[in-house]
Design a protein around this motif. Structure first.
Motif, PDB file in Angstrom:
ATOM      1  N   UNK A 143      31.670  40.630  27.377  1.00 54.24           N
ATOM      2  CA  UNK A 143      31.465  41.798  28.234  1.00 54.24           C
ATOM      3  C   UNK A 143      31.544  41.468  29.718  1.00 54.24           C
ATOM      4  N   UNK A 144      32.180  42.383  30.457  1.00 51.39           N
ATOM      5  CA  UNK A 144      32.256  42.294  31.915  1.00 51.39           C
ATOM      6  C   UNK A 144      31.738  43.613  32.465  1.00 51.39           C
ATOM      7  N   UNK A 145      30.643  43.548  33.209  1.00 47.42           N
ATOM      8  CA  UNK A 145      30.026  44.748  33.768  1.00 47.42           C
ATOM      9  C   UNK A 145      30.404  44.891  35.243  1.00 47.42           C
ATOM     10  N   UNK A 146      30.480  46.136  35.704  1.00 45.19           N
ATOM     11  CA  UNK A 146      30.661  46.421  37.125  1.00 45.19           C
ATOM     12  C   UNK A 146      29.681  47.520  37.515  1.00 45.19           C
ATOM     13  N   UNK A 147      28.764  47.188  38.414  1.00 51.11           N
ATOM     14  CA  UNK A 147      27.688  48.093  38.807  1.00 51.11           C
ATOM     15  C   UNK A 147      27.830  48.483  40.274  1.00 51.11           C
ATOM     16  N   UNK A 148      27.505  49.741  40.575  1.00 52.38           N
ATOM     17  CA  UNK A 148      27.421  50.234  41.950  1.00 52.38           C
ATOM     18  C   UNK A 148      26.011  50.727  42.204  1.00 52.38           C
ATOM     19  N   UNK A 149      25.465  50.377  43.358  1.00 50.62           N
ATOM     20  CA  UNK A 149      24.114  50.829  43.677  1.00 50.62           C
ATOM     21  C   UNK A 149      24.059  51.422  45.075  1.00 50.62           C
ATOM     22  N   UNK A 154      40.805  29.798  37.811  1.00 56.51           N
ATOM     23  CA  UNK A 154      39.438  29.795  37.280  1.00 56.51           C
ATOM     24  C   UNK A 154      39.334  30.723  36.079  1.00 56.51           C
ATOM     25  N   UNK A 155      39.852  31.948  36.207  1.00 55.60           N
ATOM     26  CA  UNK A 155      39.772  32.897  35.097  1.00 55.60           C
ATOM     27  C   UNK A 155      40.831  33.973  35.243  1.00 55.60           C
ATOM     28  N   UNK A 156      41.181  34.558  34.106  1.00 51.94           N
ATOM     29  CA  UNK A 156      42.114  35.683  34.065  1.00 51.94           C
ATOM     30  C   UNK A 156      41.718  36.528  32.857  1.00 51.94           C
ATOM     31  N   UNK A 157      41.111  37.683  33.095  1.00 44.30           N
ATOM     32  CA  UNK A 157      40.499  38.488  32.043  1.00 44.30           C
ATOM     33  C   UNK A 157      40.939  39.943  32.154  1.00 44.30           C
ATOM     34  N   UNK A 158      41.019  40.635  31.026  1.00 46.13           N
ATOM     35  CA  UNK A 158      41.302  42.064  31.043  1.00 46.13           C
ATOM     36  C   UNK A 158      40.832  42.684  29.739  1.00 46.13           C
ATOM     37  N   UNK A 159      40.592  44.002  29.780  1.00 44.90           N
ATOM     38  CA  UNK A 159      40.186  44.681  28.567  1.00 44.90           C
ATOM     39  C   UNK A 159      39.756  46.110  28.819  1.00 44.90           C
ATOM     40  N   UNK A 160      39.515  46.862  27.741  1.00 45.93           N
ATOM     41  CA  UNK A 160      39.143  48.278  27.850  1.00 45.93           C
ATOM     42  C   UNK A 160      37.660  48.461  28.120  1.00 45.93           C
ATOM     43  N   UNK A 161      37.315  49.652  28.549  1.00 46.09           N
ATOM     44  CA  UNK A 161      35.894  49.949  28.718  1.00 46.09           C
ATOM     45  C   UNK A 161      35.241  50.052  27.340  1.00 46.09           C
ATOM     46  N   UNK A 167      41.122  44.613  34.908  1.00 46.52           N
ATOM     47  CA  UNK A 167      41.766  43.296  34.890  1.00 46.52           C
ATOM     48  C   UNK A 167      41.229  42.517  36.084  1.00 46.52           C
ATOM     49  N   UNK A 168      40.998  41.228  35.869  1.00 49.76           N
ATOM     50  CA  UNK A 168      40.267  40.431  36.858  1.00 49.76           C
ATOM     51  C   UNK A 168      40.788  39.005  36.822  1.00 49.76           C
ATOM     52  N   UNK A 210      42.013  38.930  42.380  1.00 48.54           N
ATOM     53  CA  UNK A 210      42.611  40.254  42.204  1.00 48.54           C
ATOM     54  C   UNK A 210      41.815  40.984  41.129  1.00 48.54           C
ATOM     55  N   UNK A 211      41.175  42.077  41.520  1.00 49.53           N
ATOM     56  CA  UNK A 211      40.377  42.889  40.600  1.00 49.53           C
ATOM     57  C   UNK A 211      40.937  44.301  40.612  1.00 49.53           C
ATOM     58  N   UNK A 212      41.283  44.813  39.426  1.00 45.68           N
ATOM     59  CA  UNK A 212      41.865  46.155  39.306  1.00 45.68           C
ATOM     60  C   UNK A 212      41.080  46.913  38.248  1.00 45.68           C
ATOM     61  N   UNK A 213      40.729  48.158  38.596  1.00 44.32           N
ATOM     62  CA  UNK A 213      39.913  48.977  37.687  1.00 44.32           C
ATOM     63  C   UNK A 213      40.421  50.407  37.687  1.00 44.32           C
ATOM     64  N   UNK A 214      40.643  50.956  36.480  1.00 51.12           N
ATOM     65  CA  UNK A 214      41.166  52.315  36.358  1.00 51.12           C
ATOM     66  C   UNK A 214      40.172  53.293  35.753  1.00 51.12           C
ATOM     67  N   UNK A 215      39.019  52.818  35.329  1.00 55.27           N
ATOM     68  CA  UNK A 215      38.086  53.662  34.593  1.00 55.27           C
ATOM     69  C   UNK A 215      38.208  53.436  33.101  1.00 55.27           C
TER      70      UNK A 215
END
Length: 340
Positions: free
Chosen positions: A185-191, A141-148, A135-136, A126-131
């Motif tokens: 750090x957790x990065x999310x890239x779009x190409x 295995x893992x449970x992570x969340x945080x601000x940009x 939260x991921x 479950x991956x949720x992103x608001x900008x």
């Protein structure tokens, strides 16, 4: 070498920043005539003993092939090795939420089928992103969340042969990784590039990229600094660093004409690197234990991925932690005369 073709600019880049917002980043909208081809989620996370773990997951549309899970296997003397939990990560089609203020990937389709259809022990995702935040979760295995960690960064390559728009956001997350408390750090890239080709079939992986360096630092005063510093060929040399947290969101330094030098060991692994953006300089150090040899073996062309740490020259702020993803092609560093 320049091609000197009418209407072509080799692979020179336009570099900038943007404010992340799912409602202005619709995946179905083309950018500069290019469709979204891939989304990458990746990051490094340090635990209280100083051990580093990592993940990398790629999405193509609503499909994902799984998550690379990497750890030091409980020993700081080890490299980052691929962990068997990689085989327990969800794969296949995901349900996506593409409209509104939150982007979401969840409910793997095959896990909705009768028991026994997927391998035993495969975990939900479950991956949720608001900008503003992310939260991921990958089950146990893992449970992570945080601000940009600041503004997003982007660069556009106005090339006839290999056009591309690349965008990236960064978040400083905390939570658990295999049951251990971690942060990083957790990065999310779009190409966006020409439809029909996978990234490792496109011109950047196959020759234009020399070294791609992504870093994020968290400071004791509550500020963040992060960016992409890319050394490539034919003008593909974008560099941009942005700030966030208590420092406020802004551009620290940017250039379409990055310069870099690398110090490599006898096995051609980068041990150190220097990057010059004109108005700011950065230095990378990469310990031998930061190498991702097993992950790198899943690629070709003498690809090398590793973690390390990067600091701006002259920055005296107290560092809470900083982690860097550096991937490079060893042969291209030497061929282009980029070694010190």
């Amino acid at each position: 070498m320049p091609r000197f073709l009418f209407g072509d600019f080799d692979h020179r880049v336009t570099v900038g920043a943007f404010r992340p917002d799912p409602q202005t980043m619709a995946v179905q909208e083309m950018q500069h005539g290019l469709p979204l081809q891939a989304t990458w989620l990746y990051g490094f996370f340090r635990d209280e003993q100083g051990l580093v773990s990592a993940i990398e997951r790629k999405f193509v549309g609503s499909l994902t092939s799984g998550c690379f899970v990497m750890t030091q296997d409980g020993d700081s003397a080890n490299e980052l090795n691929v962990h068997p939990d990689s085989g327990r990560s969800a794969r296949g089609e995901l349900r996506r939420v593409l409209e509104g203020p939150e982007r979401r990937w969840h409910e793997p389709v095959f896990q909705r089928l009768p028991a026994g259809t997927v391998p035993a022990g495969e975990q939900p995702m479950d991956l949720r992103w608001t900008g503003d935040a992310i939260s991921y979760s990958e089950g146990d295995i893992l449970d992570l969340s945080g601000p940009r960690a600041g503004l997003g960064v982007q660069f556009y390559v106005a090339s006839r042969a290999n056009p591309m728009l690349y965008t990236s956001t960064c978040h400083w997350v905390s939570g658990t990784f295999q049951g251990r408390a971690v942060s990083g750090p957790l990065w999310m890239d779009n190409s966006y590039w020409v439809h029909g080709l996978e990234w490792k079939e496109y011109g950047y992986f196959n020759g234009l990229q020399v070294a791609w360096h992504v870093f994020c630092n968290s400071f004791a005063d509550g500020s963040f600094e992060w960016g992409h510093l890319v050394m490539g060929r034919e003008g593909f040399t974008p560099g941009i660093v942005v700030s966030g947290g208590t420092a406020g969101e802004g551009v620290v330094a940017s250039t379409p004409d990055l310069h870099a030098k690398f110090s490599v060991d006898d096995g051609a692994w980068p041990q150190a690197a220097s990057f010059d953006l004109g108005s700011a300089q950065y230095e990378f150090t990469g310990p031998p234990t930061g190498r991702m040899t097993q992950f790198s073996a899943s690629r070709w062309a003498n690809y090398r991925a590793q973690f390390g740490q990067t600091r701006q020259v002259g920055d005296s702020r107290e560092l809470v932690d900083g982690l860097t993803w550096l991937e490079a092609f060893a042969d291209r560093i030497s061929e282009d005369g980029l070694t010190t």
